[in-house]
Design a protein around this motif. Structure first.
Motif, PDB file in Angstrom:
ATOM      1  N   LYS A 348      31.215  42.444  49.805  1.00 44.42           N
ATOM      2  CA  LYS A 348      31.860  41.995  48.567  1.00 44.42           C
ATOM      3  C   LYS A 348      33.299  42.511  48.483  1.00 44.42           C
ATOM      4  O   LYS A 348      34.215  41.784  48.075  1.00 44.42           O
ATOM      5  CB  LYS A 348      31.070  42.486  47.363  1.00 44.42           C
ATOM      6  CG  LYS A 348      29.690  41.874  47.203  1.00 44.42           C
ATOM      7  CD  LYS A 348      29.758  40.498  46.595  1.00 44.42           C
ATOM      8  CE  LYS A 348      28.388  39.972  46.254  1.00 44.42           C
ATOM      9  NZ  LYS A 348      28.428  38.585  45.708  1.00 44.42           N
ATOM     10  N   VAL A 349      33.475  43.773  48.855  1.00 40.71           N
ATOM     11  CA  VAL A 349      34.818  44.362  48.829  1.00 40.71           C
ATOM     12  C   VAL A 349      35.738  43.631  49.796  1.00 40.71           C
ATOM     13  O   VAL A 349      36.898  43.324  49.465  1.00 40.71           O
ATOM     14  CB  VAL A 349      34.744  45.869  49.178  1.00 40.71           C
ATOM     15  CG1 VAL A 349      36.133  46.426  49.457  1.00 40.71           C
ATOM     16  CG2 VAL A 349      34.083  46.637  48.050  1.00 40.71           C
ATOM     17  N   GLN A 350      35.250  43.339  50.992  1.00 44.55           N
ATOM     18  CA  GLN A 350      36.064  42.648  51.977  1.00 44.55           C
ATOM     19  C   GLN A 350      36.489  41.265  51.485  1.00 44.55           C
ATOM     20  O   GLN A 350      37.629  40.834  51.701  1.00 44.55           O
ATOM     21  CB  GLN A 350      35.299  42.514  53.302  1.00 44.55           C
ATOM     22  CG  GLN A 350      36.130  41.991  54.459  1.00 44.55           C
ATOM     23  CD  GLN A 350      37.386  42.804  54.710  1.00 44.55           C
ATOM     24  OE1 GLN A 350      37.345  44.044  54.668  1.00 44.55           O
ATOM     25  NE2 GLN A 350      38.498  42.143  54.956  1.00 44.55           N
ATOM     26  N   LYS A 351      35.607  40.577  50.792  1.00 41.34           N
ATOM     27  CA  LYS A 351      35.941  39.267  50.233  1.00 41.34           C
ATOM     28  C   LYS A 351      37.046  39.385  49.186  1.00 41.34           C
ATOM     29  O   LYS A 351      37.915  38.518  49.095  1.00 41.34           O
ATOM     30  CB  LYS A 351      34.692  38.616  49.623  1.00 41.34           C
ATOM     31  CG  LYS A 351      33.705  38.087  50.649  1.00 41.34           C
ATOM     32  CD  LYS A 351      32.528  37.400  49.972  1.00 41.34           C
ATOM     33  CE  LYS A 351      31.563  36.825  50.998  1.00 41.34           C
ATOM     34  NZ  LYS A 351      30.378  36.176  50.353  1.00 41.34           N
ATOM     35  N   LEU A 352      37.004  40.478  48.401  1.00 46.43           N
ATOM     36  CA  LEU A 352      38.044  40.682  47.396  1.00 46.43           C
ATOM     37  C   LEU A 352      39.391  40.951  48.059  1.00 46.43           C
ATOM     38  O   LEU A 352      40.431  40.438  47.605  1.00 46.43           O
ATOM     39  CB  LEU A 352      37.657  41.846  46.483  1.00 46.43           C
ATOM     40  CG  LEU A 352      38.573  42.141  45.288  1.00 46.43           C
ATOM     41  CD1 LEU A 352      38.809  40.889  44.453  1.00 46.43           C
ATOM     42  CD2 LEU A 352      37.982  43.250  44.417  1.00 46.43           C
TER      43      LEU A 352
END
Length: 406
Positions: A348-352
């Motif tokens: 999720k962090v990488q997508k952000l």
């Protein structure tokens, strides 16, 4: 007279330490807050009890003192100025070669590059003129915001005469005053958002979330007390005690927050933006097939069913860099998940990161948050990860990241 400052004052083993005591006393009399630090040999020349009496603070002497294990980080973020006086040949060597074998050298190595440092060497004339010592001085001249107050010529403690004598307290105080006057009153300007947005259904009802704004207010309070200039955008639903010195601007809906953010970041050059607000992913576009914007008043509660159509809100964090006056300012996003594994959170962090031009993400999961715990991780765009256990260590983690980056 300029505002009182926080001074981190380190003494090393030297007979000239008695002059430093006079300097420290005068600084306290001027209203400055002084934290004294000893090298391992300083206590052979001056008593820690005397300095504690002068400053009202215990003298710190070891990196490993109980209750002070992280002071080599905390103190360098707290201070407006670092002073090393007197600075022995041994300490000069450590400072110039990245040594960290005692508290003064560790503090110097751990300091943010924006912190101003004054080094006042004192030693025998032969030691001062030694080629290796002069090479160390030249190395330190290249360190950012590091100033050397050269020793004076005169009769030395050993009875010899020459250069190596610590300047008189009045001259040291004048140099400190000059550096303090040139030190900005603020360590940086921050914009912090917090609390949840509320999307209106009618004049009474809203779609919202459970964000309280406590984390944002806690961060704002701690940054303010640490010398930063803080602007706070806070949800109207956040019913919190606001610390003195903070004057929040309140928002309700995502549209309100968008307008406020655009106005703030386009008109003021913030060093960092901490976007902790919980922004609604959707707003109400239709009620029973009618445009929500065309309806007014309170909805009739007699129908058995209502059909609400939601439409996606814009991702505000994706536009912050575009809107910002300071294009190189830091942007930190917040990501809250629910019952996800660490691998899923990382995804999720990488997508952000991929969807927004931001520098760091603070991520935590509802399963690790309670009244007493606030576990999480700060991820940087370079791939580093820093864990924290509570709101106090969250602040330390964020402050360290900002201090090292701006």
């Amino acid at each position: 007279m300029f505002p009182s400052k926080k001074i981190l004052f380190s003494l090393s083993g030297s007979i000239a330490a008695f002059k430093a005591v006079d300097v420290i006393s005068k600084l306290v009399q001027k209203g400055h807050e002084v934290q004294v630090v000893f090298s391992k040999n300083a206590a052979h020349f001056i008593g820690a009890t005397s300095l504690e009496g002068i400053t009202g603070k215990p003298v710190l002497q070891s990196v490993f003192e109980s209750g002070h294990a992280m002071d080599h980080i905390h103190l360098t973020r707290w201070a407006d100025l670092m002073v090393l006086c007197p600075c022995s040949a041994e300490l000069l060597f450590k400072l110039s070669h990245g040594g960290a074998s005692d508290l003064p050298s560790t503090l110097f190595l751990a300091r943010p590059k924006t912190l101003k440092v004054l080094i006042a060497p004192a030693m025998n004339l032969e030691m001062w003129s030694n080629l290796r010592v002069q090479e160390n001085i030249q190395r330190l001249h290249k360190e950012p915001n590091t100033h050397i107050l050269n020793p004076q010529s005169g009769v030395l403690a050993c009875g010899e005469q020459g250069k190596g004598r610590l300047p008189e307290p009045a001259e040291i105080l004048q140099e400190i005053d000059t550096l303090l006057k040139s030190t900005p009153s603020s360590k940086g300007s921050l914009l912090i958002t917090g609390g949840g947005t509320s999307e209106p259904i009618d004049d009474v009802r809203v779609l919202s979330n459970r964000s309280t704004g406590k984390t944002a207010v806690s961060l704002a309070k701690q940054f303010l007390s640490s010398g930063y200039q803080v602007d706070l955008l806070l949800s109207q639903s956040a019913t919190l005690d606001i610390p003195a010195g903070l004057e929040p601007t309140y928002f309700s809906s995502t549209a309100d927050l968008k307008d406020l953010l655009q106005e703030k970041v386009s008109s003021k050059s913030y060093d960092a933006i901490l976007h902790a607000a919980a922004v609604s992913d959707y707003f109400l576009s239709e009620i029973n097939g009618q445009s929500a914007s065309s309806l007014s008043g309170k909805l009739d509660s007699s129908p058995e069913e209502l059909t609400l159509k939601l439409k996606r809100n814009p991702k505000l964090i994706s536009h912050l860099r575009e809107w910002s006056k300071n294009k190189s300012g830091l942007i930190v996003g917040f990501k809250l998940t629910s019952n996800l594994s660490k691998e899923e959170r990382s995804t999720k962090v990488q997508k952000l990161f991929e969807s927004s031009s931001i520098d760091a993400v603070i991520a935590n999961d509802l399963t690790e948050i309670s009244e007493t715990n606030h576990h999480g991780t700060l991820y940087t765009k370079e791939g580093h990860a820093f864990s924290f256990e509570d709101k106090a260590s969250l602040f330390e983690t964020v402050q360290n990241f900002i201090g090292e980056s701006i």
